[in-house]
Design an enzyme around this catalytic site. Structure first.
Site, PDB file in Angstrom:
ATOM      1  N   GLU A 165     -19.570   7.311 -41.795  1.00  0.00           N
ATOM      2  CA  GLU A 165     -19.375   5.793 -41.332  1.00  0.00           C
ATOM      3  C   GLU A 165     -20.738   5.293 -40.527  1.00  0.00           C
ATOM      4  O   GLU A 165     -20.681   4.696 -39.108  1.00  0.00           O
ATOM      5  CB  GLU A 165     -18.149   6.729 -40.729  1.00  0.00           C
ATOM      6  CG  GLU A 165     -16.665   6.833 -41.779  1.00  0.00           C
ATOM      7  CD  GLU A 165     -15.961   7.281 -40.744  1.00  0.00           C
ATOM      8  OE1 GLU A 165     -15.420   6.298 -39.570  1.00  0.00           O
ATOM      9  OE2 GLU A 165     -15.110   7.738 -41.453  1.00  0.00           O
ATOM     10  N   ASN A 207     -21.522   8.421 -46.738  1.00  0.00           N
ATOM     11  CA  ASN A 207     -19.819   8.721 -46.633  1.00  0.00           C
ATOM     12  C   ASN A 207     -19.478   8.026 -46.441  1.00  0.00           C
ATOM     13  O   ASN A 207     -20.160   7.830 -44.732  1.00  0.00           O
ATOM     14  CB  ASN A 207     -19.385   9.846 -47.120  1.00  0.00           C
ATOM     15  CG  ASN A 207     -18.100   9.759 -47.048  1.00  0.00           C
ATOM     16  OD1 ASN A 207     -17.488   9.442 -47.949  1.00  0.00           O
ATOM     17  ND2 ASN A 207     -17.387  10.404 -46.414  1.00  0.00           N
ATOM     18  N   HIS A 243      -9.706   4.418 -49.039  1.00  0.00           N
ATOM     19  CA  HIS A 243      -7.864   5.224 -48.323  1.00  0.00           C
ATOM     20  C   HIS A 243      -7.254   3.365 -48.546  1.00  0.00           C
ATOM     21  O   HIS A 243      -7.994   2.443 -47.870  1.00  0.00           O
ATOM     22  CB  HIS A 243      -7.909   5.077 -46.920  1.00  0.00           C
ATOM     23  CG  HIS A 243      -8.867   6.489 -46.419  1.00  0.00           C
ATOM     24  ND1 HIS A 243      -8.465   7.395 -46.468  1.00  0.00           N
ATOM     25  CD2 HIS A 243     -10.546   6.878 -45.872  1.00  0.00           C
ATOM     26  CE1 HIS A 243      -8.822   8.688 -46.411  1.00  0.00           C
ATOM     27  NE2 HIS A 243      -9.637   7.744 -45.687  1.00  0.00           N
ATOM     28  N   GLU A 270     -12.153  10.149 -50.206  1.00  0.00           N
ATOM     29  CA  GLU A 270     -10.788  10.917 -49.764  1.00  0.00           C
ATOM     30  C   GLU A 270     -10.010  10.245 -50.488  1.00  0.00           C
ATOM     31  O   GLU A 270      -8.873   8.997 -49.512  1.00  0.00           O
ATOM     32  CB  GLU A 270     -11.530  10.336 -48.201  1.00  0.00           C
ATOM     33  CG  GLU A 270     -12.820  11.030 -47.244  1.00  0.00           C
ATOM     34  CD  GLU A 270     -13.372  10.808 -46.194  1.00  0.00           C
ATOM     35  OE1 GLU A 270     -12.073  10.749 -45.545  1.00  0.00           O
ATOM     36  OE2 GLU A 270     -14.206  10.935 -46.018  1.00  0.00           O
ATOM     37  N   ASP A 272      -6.177   8.265 -50.623  1.00  0.00           N
ATOM     38  CA  ASP A 272      -5.015   8.290 -50.154  1.00  0.00           C
ATOM     39  C   ASP A 272      -4.785   6.929 -51.150  1.00  0.00           C
ATOM     40  O   ASP A 272      -5.331   6.047 -50.223  1.00  0.00           O
ATOM     41  CB  ASP A 272      -4.640   8.725 -49.584  1.00  0.00           C
ATOM     42  CG  ASP A 272      -5.443   8.647 -47.813  1.00  0.00           C
ATOM     43  OD1 ASP A 272      -6.136   7.271 -48.140  1.00  0.00           O
ATOM     44  OD2 ASP A 272      -5.450   9.487 -47.445  1.00  0.00           O
TER      45      ASP A 272
END
Length: 472
Positions: A165, A207, A243, A270, A272
Site C-alpha cells: 500500500e 501489494n 476487497h 486478500e 473477500d
C-alpha cells in the site's frame, strides 16, 4: 492483510483484483490432489489448473478444530494475518520476535501448505520506535528489518509482499505520503533489492488495494513495475487485494492481463466480497484468474465469516458455523470449469546479484524527465512528473558526475499558478516562481556516478520545469 481486524479499518475497499502467482515454487512442483480429492476442494481444484487457493490465518485460531479442519481440507497456501508485520516481528529496535509467525509456518510445513509472507514494509503497523524515526536512521532500520526477517524465513516463503500500500488513493496515481516515502522515492526499490539479497529463492511482490480495475492508482503501480522491469529491479509479482463490495470491475481481467504482460505474476491476495450477488462475484474473480496464464492463485482473507475483519458483511466462503455457502460452490464450480491450465511455472525475474545499497546503482533516467546542465565533476538534475487536474508531484534526481560531491543545490522555476504544498528529502527557499532546493543532512554526499532523490507536491501544472544543479 493490509486492513487488520484491530479497529484500524478506516475505509471499505470496493475494488476487485485478481491475483496471480506461478503454480510452482522454484524447483518444486505443486502437489496435485489425489484422485479421491481432485475437484472436490478449492485447493485440489486450483492445483489441477496449476494454481493455488489460499487463505489468511491467525495463529491464535489454530487451536480451533473447526478452523483448522477447514484450513487443512480446503487451502494449500497460507498468509499470516498480522504475525509477520513489522510491529509483530520487531517490537523493539533490533529485538526480533517470531513466535506466532513460526507457529503458522510450522503448521503449513506439517500439512503440505506453502507460505506467502505478509508484509515486510507497510506504512501502518510500524512499531512505535519506527514511527518516530525519519531520514537515514529510518532507511537503515527499514533495510535491517527487511534483511533480518526475510533472512530468518529464507527458503520457507513462496512469495513476500515486500511493500504494501505505497500508492495514494484518488486520481493522482502518485505515492502515498508516509515516513517511509519521505526517506526517498527510491525506498521501494531499495526494499526489493534488500529482500532479494536476503532470500534469493522467494518471489517478491508489490501489494495494494483499489487497483482491481484500470484507474489512476493501478496505472501508477503499473508504471512503477514497468520501470522496475526495465531497469532490472527484482520484482516478480503484483498482489491485488480485491476487497470487493459486489461484482469485480468490468476491466478486471484486462487489468490483470496488462500487468502479466509486463512479465510479472499476478496474485489475488486478500479476496473477500460482500453483497447480494456474492456467489456470482466470486465465480467471476476465479474465471478472470483462470483466463490469465500468469495469474498464479487466489487467497481469501479469512476462512469463516466470523473470522473476517469486515464484521457484519459476511464476505467469505464459509458461514460463522463453518458451513459452505453458495459463494463456495460457485467458486469451486468455476475452478472446475474451463480455463487456462498452467503446466509449467511462468517465467519470473532471476535473482539479482547486486547487493542492496542505500543509493541504488545508476540507471536510465525516468520517462518524461528533463535533463539539466552537464555533469563533469559537478552534478545533473532530472525531473519526473506525475500530473493530474489541478496538481502534480515532481520527483527530482540529483546525480554526481565523474567525481563525488559533498552538497548540492537545485534551482528551477515553477510555471505561473503553480505553488508547492509539500516537500521531502530537501530544504527549499520559496513556494512559487524561482525556487531553490538544497540537500538535507543525510543526502548531501553522493559518490561519483551515484544519485539521490527528493520531491515535492504542488498545485497547478509542472509542465516545462527544467532544473539546474550545482555541487558544493
Amino acid at each position: 492483510m493490509s486492513r487488520i481486524p484491530r479497529g484500524r479499518h478506516s475505509r471499505v475497499r470496493l475494488a476487485v483484483t485478481l491475483a496471480a502467482v506461478s503454480a510452482v515454487a522454484a524447483g518444486a512442483a505443486i502437489a496435485l490432489a489425489s484422485g479421491a480429492d481432485a475437484g472436490t476442494t478449492l485447493g485440489a481444484s486450483a492445483a489441477e489448473k496449476g494454481r493455488y487457493f489460499g487463505t489468511a490465518v491467525a495463529a491464535g485460531k489454530l487451536s480451533n478444530s473447526q478452523y483448522t479442519g477447514i484450513l487443512d481440507r480446503e487451502f494449500n497456501m497460507i498468509t499470516p494475518e498480522n504475525e509477520m508485520k513489522w510491529d509483530a516481528t520487531e517490537p523493539s529496535q533490533g529485538q526480533f520476535r517470531y513466535t506466532s509467525a513460526d507457529q503458522i509456518v510450522s503448521h503449513a510445513q506439517s500439512h503440505g501448505q506453502r507460505m506467502r509472507g505478509h508484509a515486510l514494509l507497510w506504512y501502518q503497523q510500524e512499531p512505535g520506535w519506527a514511527q518516530n524515526m525519519s531520514g537515514t536512521a529510518l532507511r537503515n532500520a527499514m533495510m535491517n528489518h527487511v534483511s533480518t526477517v526475510a533472512g530468518h524465513y529464507k527458503g520457507k516463503i513462496y512469495a513476500w509482499d515486500v511493500v504494501n500500500e505505497a500508492f495514494a488513493d484518488g486520481g493522482g496515481g502518485g505515492r502515498r505520503d508516509s515516513n517511509l516515502q519521505r526517506t526517498g522515492n527510491d525506498w521501494i526499490e531499495v526494499a526489493f533489492r534488500t529482500a532479494r539479497a536476503a532470500d534469493p529463492g522467494a518471489k517478491l511482490c508489490y501489494n495494494d488495494y483499489n487497483t482491481d480495475g484500470v484507474n489512476a492508482k493501478s496505472t501508477g503501480v503499473y508504471n512503477m513495475v514497468k520501470d522496475f522491469k526495465a531497469r532490472g529491479v527484482p520484482i516478480d509479482c503484483v498482489g491485488f487485494q480485491s476487497h470487493l463490495g459486489g461484482l469485480p470491475p468490468s476491466d478486471y481481467q484486462a487489468n490483470l492481463q496488462r500487468f502479466a504482460d509486463l512479465g510479472v505474476e499476478v496474485q489475488i491476495t486478500e479476496l473477500d466480497i460482500s453483497g447480494s450477488n456474492q456467489a456470482t462475484a466470486y465465480a467471476n474473480v476465479v474465471k478472470a484468474c483462470l483466463a490469465v496464464s500468469r495469474c498464479a492463485g487466489i487467497t481469501v482473507w479469512g476462512i469463516r465469516d466470523s473470522d473476517s475483519w469486515r464484521t457484519g458483511e459476511n464476505p467469505l466462503l464459509f458461514d460463522g458455523n463453518g458451513n459452505k455457502k453458495a459463494a463456495y460452490t460457485s467458486a469451486l464450480n468455476a475452478l472446475n470449469g474451463p480455463g487456462s491450465t498452467v503446466s509449467t511455472p511462468p517465467v519470473s525475474t532471476p535473482p539479482v546479484s547486486t547487493p542492496p545499497v542505500s543509493s541504488p546503482p545508476v540507471s536510465t533516467p525516468p520517462v518524461s524527465t528533463s535533463p539539466s546542465s552537464p555533469g563533469g565533476n559537478g552534478c545533473t538534475a532530472t525531473v519526473s512528473l506525475n500530473q493530474w487536474q489541478g496538481g502534480f508531484v515532481a520527483t527530482l534526481r540529483v546525480t554526481a558526475g565523474t567525481g563525488a560531491i559533498n552538497g548540492w543545490t537545485v534551482n528551477l522555476t515553477l510555471p505561473s499558478g503553480a505553488a508547492i504544498t509539500g516537500i521531502w528529502n530537501a530544504n527549499r527557499s520559496g513556494d512559487t516562481g524561482a525556487v531553490r532546493f538544497t540537500n538535507v543532512a543525510y543526502n548531501g554526499q553522493i559518490g561519483a556516478g551515484q544519485y539521490t532523490e527528493f520531491g515535492f507536491q504542488a498545485t497547478g501544472t509542472g509542465s516545462g520545469i527544467t532544473p539546474g544543479c550545482s555541487a558544493g
